[in-house]
Design a protein around this motif. Structure first.
Motif, PDB file in Angstrom:
ATOM      1  N   LEU A 241       0.834  -1.200   0.000  1.00 38.62           N
ATOM      2  CA  LEU A 241       0.000   0.000   0.000  1.00 38.62           C
ATOM      3  C   LEU A 241       0.874   1.256   0.000  1.00 38.62           C
ATOM      4  CD1 LEU A 241      -2.873   1.101   0.126  1.00 38.62           C
ATOM      5  CD2 LEU A 241      -2.860   0.752   2.611  1.00 38.62           C
ATOM      6  N   GLY A 242       1.975   1.209   0.752  1.00 35.57           N
ATOM      7  CA  GLY A 242       2.863   2.370   0.834  1.00 35.57           C
ATOM      8  C   GLY A 242       3.468   2.739  -0.517  1.00 35.57           C
ATOM      9  N   VAL A 243       3.865   1.724  -1.293  1.00 37.98           N
ATOM     10  CA  VAL A 243       4.423   2.003  -2.621  1.00 37.98           C
ATOM     11  C   VAL A 243       3.341   2.632  -3.506  1.00 37.98           C
ATOM     12  CG1 VAL A 243       5.366   0.965  -4.733  1.00 37.98           C
ATOM     13  CG2 VAL A 243       6.162   0.182  -2.485  1.00 37.98           C
ATOM     14  N   ALA A 244       2.158   2.055  -3.471  1.00 37.92           N
ATOM     15  CA  ALA A 244       1.067   2.559  -4.319  1.00 37.92           C
ATOM     16  C   ALA A 244       0.635   3.964  -3.884  1.00 37.92           C
ATOM     17  CB  ALA A 244      -0.113   1.588  -4.280  1.00 37.92           C
ATOM     18  N   ILE A 245       0.715   4.246  -2.595  1.00 37.80           N
ATOM     19  CA  ILE A 245       0.370   5.578  -2.087  1.00 37.80           C
ATOM     20  C   ILE A 245       1.473   6.580  -2.439  1.00 37.80           C
ATOM     21  CG2 ILE A 245       0.117   6.915   0.067  1.00 37.80           C
ATOM     22  CD1 ILE A 245      -2.417   5.388  -0.784  1.00 37.80           C
ATOM     23  N   ALA A 246       2.726   6.146  -2.352  1.00 37.83           N
ATOM     24  CA  ALA A 246       3.843   7.027  -2.728  1.00 37.83           C
ATOM     25  C   ALA A 246       3.684   7.480  -4.182  1.00 37.83           C
ATOM     26  CB  ALA A 246       5.177   6.320  -2.542  1.00 37.83           C
ATOM     27  N   ASN A 247       3.238   6.571  -5.044  1.00 35.65           N
ATOM     28  CA  ASN A 247       3.011   6.942  -6.441  1.00 35.65           C
ATOM     29  C   ASN A 247       1.970   8.053  -6.543  1.00 35.65           C
ATOM     30  OD1 ASN A 247       4.879   5.034  -7.175  1.00 35.65           O
ATOM     31  ND2 ASN A 247       3.409   3.529  -7.930  1.00 35.65           N
ATOM     32  N   LEU A 248       0.914   7.965  -5.733  1.00 37.88           N
ATOM     33  CA  LEU A 248      -0.116   9.014  -5.741  1.00 37.88           C
ATOM     34  C   LEU A 248       0.436  10.334  -5.207  1.00 37.88           C
ATOM     35  CD1 LEU A 248      -3.236   7.047  -4.422  1.00 37.88           C
ATOM     36  CD2 LEU A 248      -2.618   7.583  -6.794  1.00 37.88           C
ATOM     37  N   VAL A 249       1.253  10.251  -4.164  1.00 38.36           N
ATOM     38  CA  VAL A 249       1.851  11.465  -3.594  1.00 38.36           C
ATOM     39  C   VAL A 249       2.697  12.162  -4.656  1.00 38.36           C
ATOM     40  CG1 VAL A 249       3.522  12.312  -1.885  1.00 38.36           C
ATOM     41  CG2 VAL A 249       1.807  10.604  -1.221  1.00 38.36           C
ATOM     42  N   ASN A 250       3.518  11.383  -5.384  1.00 37.10           N
ATOM     43  CA  ASN A 250       4.379  11.969  -6.423  1.00 37.10           C
ATOM     44  C   ASN A 250       3.571  12.547  -7.581  1.00 37.10           C
ATOM     45  OD1 ASN A 250       6.572  11.185  -4.939  1.00 37.10           O
ATOM     46  ND2 ASN A 250       7.179   9.512  -6.289  1.00 37.10           N
ATOM     47  N   LEU A 251       2.480  11.892  -7.932  1.00 36.08           N
ATOM     48  CA  LEU A 251       1.708  12.348  -9.093  1.00 36.08           C
ATOM     49  C   LEU A 251       0.798  13.517  -8.767  1.00 36.08           C
ATOM     50  CD1 LEU A 251       0.693   8.964 -10.741  1.00 36.08           C
ATOM     51  CD2 LEU A 251       2.225  10.691 -11.697  1.00 36.08           C
ATOM     52  N   PHE A 252       0.078  13.422  -7.619  1.00 38.41           N
ATOM     53  CA  PHE A 252      -0.967  14.418  -7.333  1.00 38.41           C
ATOM     54  C   PHE A 252      -0.518  15.507  -6.356  1.00 38.41           C
ATOM     55  CE2 PHE A 252      -3.563  10.869  -8.899  1.00 38.41           C
ATOM     56  CZ  PHE A 252      -4.439  11.528  -9.741  1.00 38.41           C
ATOM     57  N   ASN A 253       0.494  15.237  -5.552  1.00 39.11           N
ATOM     58  CA  ASN A 253       0.965  16.236  -4.578  1.00 39.11           C
ATOM     59  C   ASN A 253      -0.211  16.808  -3.775  1.00 39.11           C
ATOM     60  OD1 ASN A 253       2.694  19.474  -4.966  1.00 39.11           O
ATOM     61  ND2 ASN A 253       2.652  18.123  -3.235  1.00 39.11           N
ATOM     62  N   PRO A 254      -0.979  15.907  -3.084  1.00 37.41           N
ATOM     63  CA  PRO A 254      -2.150  16.371  -2.336  1.00 37.41           C
ATOM     64  C   PRO A 254      -1.792  16.804  -0.916  1.00 37.41           C
ATOM     65  CG  PRO A 254      -2.039  13.993  -2.194  1.00 37.41           C
ATOM     66  CD  PRO A 254      -0.805  14.439  -2.979  1.00 37.41           C
ATOM     67  N   ARG A 255      -2.735  17.370  -0.225  1.00 36.48           N
ATOM     68  CA  ARG A 255      -2.537  17.822   1.157  1.00 36.48           C
ATOM     69  C   ARG A 255      -2.841  16.702   2.150  1.00 36.48           C
ATOM     70  NH1 ARG A 255       0.564  21.523   2.379  1.00 36.48           N
ATOM     71  NH2 ARG A 255      -0.448  23.208   1.243  1.00 36.48           N
ATOM     72  N   ARG A 256      -3.768  15.816   1.792  1.00 35.08           N
ATOM     73  CA  ARG A 256      -4.198  14.778   2.736  1.00 35.08           C
ATOM     74  C   ARG A 256      -4.618  13.535   1.953  1.00 35.08           C
ATOM     75  NH1 ARG A 256      -8.576  16.925   6.815  1.00 35.08           N
ATOM     76  NH2 ARG A 256      -6.721  17.869   7.740  1.00 35.08           N
ATOM     77  N   ILE A 257      -4.327  12.350   2.522  1.00 31.02           N
ATOM     78  CA  ILE A 257      -4.841  11.101   1.964  1.00 31.02           C
ATOM     79  C   ILE A 257      -5.563  10.390   3.103  1.00 31.02           C
ATOM     80  CG2 ILE A 257      -4.257   8.883   0.909  1.00 31.02           C
ATOM     81  CD1 ILE A 257      -1.890  10.175  -0.437  1.00 31.02           C
ATOM     82  N   VAL A 258      -6.815  10.012   2.844  1.00 27.32           N
ATOM     83  CA  VAL A 258      -7.614   9.398   3.908  1.00 27.32           C
ATOM     84  C   VAL A 258      -8.006   7.989   3.465  1.00 27.32           C
ATOM     85  CG1 VAL A 258      -9.715  10.529   3.076  1.00 27.32           C
ATOM     86  CG2 VAL A 258      -9.609   9.729   5.421  1.00 27.32           C
TER      87      VAL A 258
END
Lengths: 411, 411
Positions: free
Chosen positions: B315-332
């Motif tokens: 999950l962490g790898v898949a979430i890191a990909n989202l962080v790099n792509l979307f640069n969001p403020r929060r992930i819930v």
């Protein structure tokens, strides 16, 4: 929630109208602009009046319409000013001077000495390069845009982190300002290439697209509803460092298995080494290796074909992930790798993406090569300067204030 | 480029004001709303007047301010109407009736018989479920929202593709309409859960967030600038079928190595089987297995701890990909898996994401568990009905027309 002010909307409409004029590449009319933008004729009339008054547009005479009044022909006034675009890359600094129609007037390239990459060295080269090409136009420059590799903070003009030269928190704008008396705009090549596509390339007729930049580093720019998406700290689009292969190849960023380690110029060289260690296609640098692979693939060389096929598989999986996440209308591939490997790489990528993407969003998207003839990073950097000029409050607020006093109706 | 009309802006401001009232959870004042939204006091006054006139808000009396006039206290009027939320899931259909303050009044669950999953069967269950809970409120229902698994076309109310029951192009809204005389709104659980967070949960104080739904299927909803991002064909957010492991586990979608094959409820069961084939933690269904893993991990059971650790890495790898792509403020993180494995999974995920994400966007984001106490899919479905009611042109256009004639100034 982001609040839109009347000024935001006015600026957005101004960009929109001017993008339609550039897209017409030649001349156009108020009627055609209204049709192309979906804006009301009254709004288009107001925007055009403003752009004529500040000299960005010019009226070229009238074309007789089939029925009714003849239509005034509008075009960009190239002589309104000059824009400078600077692409700071690993091995050289590319500088272009554009007129306002975004025609390149003069260009130069200053090689970067690998032993002289301190901020002061690079600033000196930039200033020197601009001095070389600006010539008699120095007092007509409306702004200078700079594409700086790595993470950039556009508001302060800071290079937060540059992987090439291990820069951290370099206040580039502050260093440049005393020697360049123009408005300065900084961002990275991903954002610059995307701005170029948005105004002059693949984004002219599509509002939701992804611009993939494939050079020594790789990354994307995402356009949503006609606007460049930046994320909350301007680092959205770091696709190059999303994970493609768990525990895969080492990436210059220090992690393993990043997309960049497979589809950048050095990544493709690494794939060639894996497939054929000691291959004669391995040249002195990655650009030359790519050129050799491209030429060999044309002749049907099996190693070169295998390198392109495997790269297309990697790229296709990484692109399928973008299709599933963003559901865009178009994905455009640009810069060094796309220029060298072109159609064969695009075909291999499309096959792999078709397998890995969900069928519905894949059916909605087209994958294309960059249609722009020019270096997209330097054109995009100049586009930041164009946007900055068009958003300039003093120039445009005074015009609209005068116009509001005079009349509210369009011409 | 997307054109904003005055009506779009008015509707957006109306949503914005009402979201601030919900966020105040109790009562609030015009001044506090203006502060919370950044809207001008005049705009807030106009929106409030409109919402009072249609009965969505009520004035509860006055609170003496320190200085100046006493401030009118505003709150949602729960009795203005009823909203129904339906979460259609693999094994059961969950139906809630909400008042306008979004308090659950009555709920029911209709089990889905695995042998009776034709569109007619499911329609019958939905109508039956709503009939059971709507009781004396039948003539006060403002709208019904339905969360339908898979790919949904909200405009036509069509289930384009549902993986659970192999539905293709089922015109669900057309089938339901004759038996449910209310405005009907359909979308999938990812979009519904995101709407719920946006109005009532993690999105109340953040404009750029990603809502991760982890149940039998997984996916994300992306909020950009306070708006749910849909992509060009409403299939943005199919993160569950982005590739995590090249040539990895088989996924129910027919591909290999999808995120869903690792971090969904069945994916976690598969990980448990890999780590400990025949483990006593394997229960009759995935939900029971997750509960057993959670309980065992609390006791320090090494198998359960290993399952959570490995799931967190995926999950962490898949979430890191989202962080790099979307640069969001929060992930819930929400739904079944997040509810069961909670903090231990979140911690393991955070460690892996910290390693794989770029440091700058990772520093800008927080990873959190869903703060909502309720089923987010059914609350979100009801939220679609709320949004539909608030966007209703007839109700609101007539009010603003009357108000414009009467006065332009706020109360």
């Amino acid at each position: 929630m982001y609040q839109l002010t009347a000024r935001d909307i006015r600026r957005r409409n101004r960009f929109c109208v001017l993008q339609a004029v550039y897209a017409a590449s030649g001349h156009t009319s108020r009627q055609q602009i209204a049709q192309a933008t979906g804006l009301s004729f009254a709004t288009v009339g107001n925007m055009i009046a403003e752009l004529l008054e500040v000299g960005v547009l010019a009226e070229l005479g009238y074309e007789a319409a089939g029925i009714g009044r003849p239509r005034a022909q509008l075009a960009i006034n190239p002589e309104r000013g000059r824009l400078i675009g600077v692409d700071i890359a690993e091995t050289c600094i590319h500088v272009d001077v554009f007129d306002l129609a975004m025609t390149v007037l003069r260009s130069t390239e200053i090689p970067v000495d690998p032993a002289a990459t301190t901020p002061d060295d690079i600033v000196e080269s930039i200033v020197h390069g601009i001095g070389e090409v600006v010539a008699g136009d120095a007092d007509r420059v409306l702004g200078v845009g700079l594409s700086v590799p790595g993470l950039v903070e556009p508001d302060t003009g800071t290079s937060v982190f540059s992987p090439y030269w291990h820069w951290q928190q370099v206040p580039l704008k502050v260093l440049l300002a005393p020697q360049l008396p123009y408005p300065l705009y900084l961002d990275n090549p991903l954002k610059a290439s995307t701005a170029a596509q948005l105004w002059f390339g693949a984004g002219r007729d599509v509002d939701d697209l992804i611009v993939v930049t494939l050079r020594a580093g790789v990354g994307i720019g995402v356009v949503i509803d006609g606007l460049l998406y930046r994320g909350v700290t301007n680092s959205a689009g770091e696709w190059g460092h999303t994970n493609l292969v768990l525990d895969g190849r080492a990436c210059p960023c220090g992690r393993n298995g990043c997309v960049e380690a497979y589809v950048s110029a050095p990544g493709i060289t690494a794939t060639l080494r894996e497939i054929a260690p000691g291959s004669p296609l391995l040249a002195s640098d990655d650009a030359a290796t790519l050129a050799a692979v491209a030429a060999a693939a044309c002749r049907g060389d099996s190693t070169a074909v295998a390198v392109i096929e495997r790269t297309g598989t990697y790229l296709g999986v990484a692109i399928a992930n973008l299709v599933n996440l963003f559901n865009p209308r178009r994905i455009v591939f640009g810069d060094l790798v796309a220029r060298q490997l072109g159609v064969p790489l695009l075909e291999a990528t499309r096959r792999a993406a078709a397998h890995h993407a969900m069928s519905d969003p894949f059916a909605a998207v087209t994958l294309e090569l960059d249609p722009l003839p020019h270096n997209p990073a330097s054109l995009g950097a100049a586009t930041f300067a164009l946007e900055g000029f068009l958003a300039d409050r003093e120039t445009f607020t005074s015009v609209s204030a005068r116009r509001t006093r005079r009349t509210d109706a369009p011409a």
